[in-house]
Write a protein that holds these residues in place. Structure first.
Motif: not given
Length: 229
Positions: A44-62
């Motif tokens: 769960v903790l690893a997923h939360l960290a990777r989800n934050a990275d994923a949302l940054v990617n989405a916000l930056q067009g990746r």
């Protein structure tokens, strides 16, 4: 109207609350099962960290993730890390998400998420709040659906009932919060209507796949089975 800035404040508060709770654990506690089938608290903790990275990617067009297999492998790889490494990862990725959200941007633009899903950029802070808040409950560490802010519970019920609206596998369903939080309609337009009532946290638990709905009352038919989120 969505207030993404206020949602970002709520995201930070929810993240701090989760990190404070987890800071009292030891490494053995991280390896204990979470409430999500097949996942430890470390998953769960690893997923939360990777989800934050994923949302940054989405916000930056990746793309959020390279692919589904990479997403799953990253969570699995990160799940067995020591507590201090886990918490540092969640904290640092959360701060990175906040920093990107603080940059000047068009919050009305459309963002591409996973599996062809799109949404307004202004909704991403709330999506992150959902991830942090519900997964805090999933950790099974004393934080329950009843502890979630009332505004959050109502808005997530709004979101989930909207998500299931028009789904042909869900009968026409009226959802009523007996604590006065509101009422909603969801499901298809074909067939007899089912009414589901209960407290807002119990309704959220059922809609979000966190509870089986045993405490809910139904009229007009059995409790509808909902698609996996």
């Amino acid at each position: 109207m969505i207030d993404h800035e206020q949602d970002l404040v709520s995201v930070r508060e929810a993240t701090d609350r989760l990190l404070t709770a987890a800071a009292s654990w030891d490494n053995a506690a991280v390896a204990e099962p979470s409430r999500l089938p097949g996942w430890t608290r470390g998953h769960v903790l690893a997923h939360l960290a990777r989800n934050a990275d994923a949302l940054v990617n989405a916000l930056q067009g990746r793309p959020m993730y390279a692919d589904a297999a990479t997403r799953d492998a990253d969570i699995e790889h990160g799940s067995a890390r020591p507590l201090d490494v886990q918490l540092a990862d969640v904290r640092e990725t959360a701060e990175r998400f906040q920093a990107v959200c603080a940059e000047p941007a068009d919050w009305s633009r459309t963002i591409e998420l996973r599996n062809g899903v799109t949404d307004s950029a202004s909704r991403l802070p709330f999506r992150r709040w959902v991830e942090v808040a519900l997964h805090h409950v999933d950790l099974g560490a004393g934080y329950e659906l009843e502890d979630l802010p009332e505004e959050f519970v109502r808005r997530e019920i709004d979101f989930l009932t909207e998500r299931f609206t028009g789904n042909p596998t869900v009968p026409p369903t009226r959802v009523i919060a007996t604590d006065g939080s509101g009422s909603w309609t969801t499901g298809s337009t074909e067939g007899a209507e089912v009414t589901v009532s209960g407290t807002a946290p119990e309704l959220l638990g059922w809609l979000a796949g966190r509870r089986e709905g045993a405490a809910l009352k139904t009229e007009g038919g059995p409790l509808p089975e909902l698609p996996t989120l």
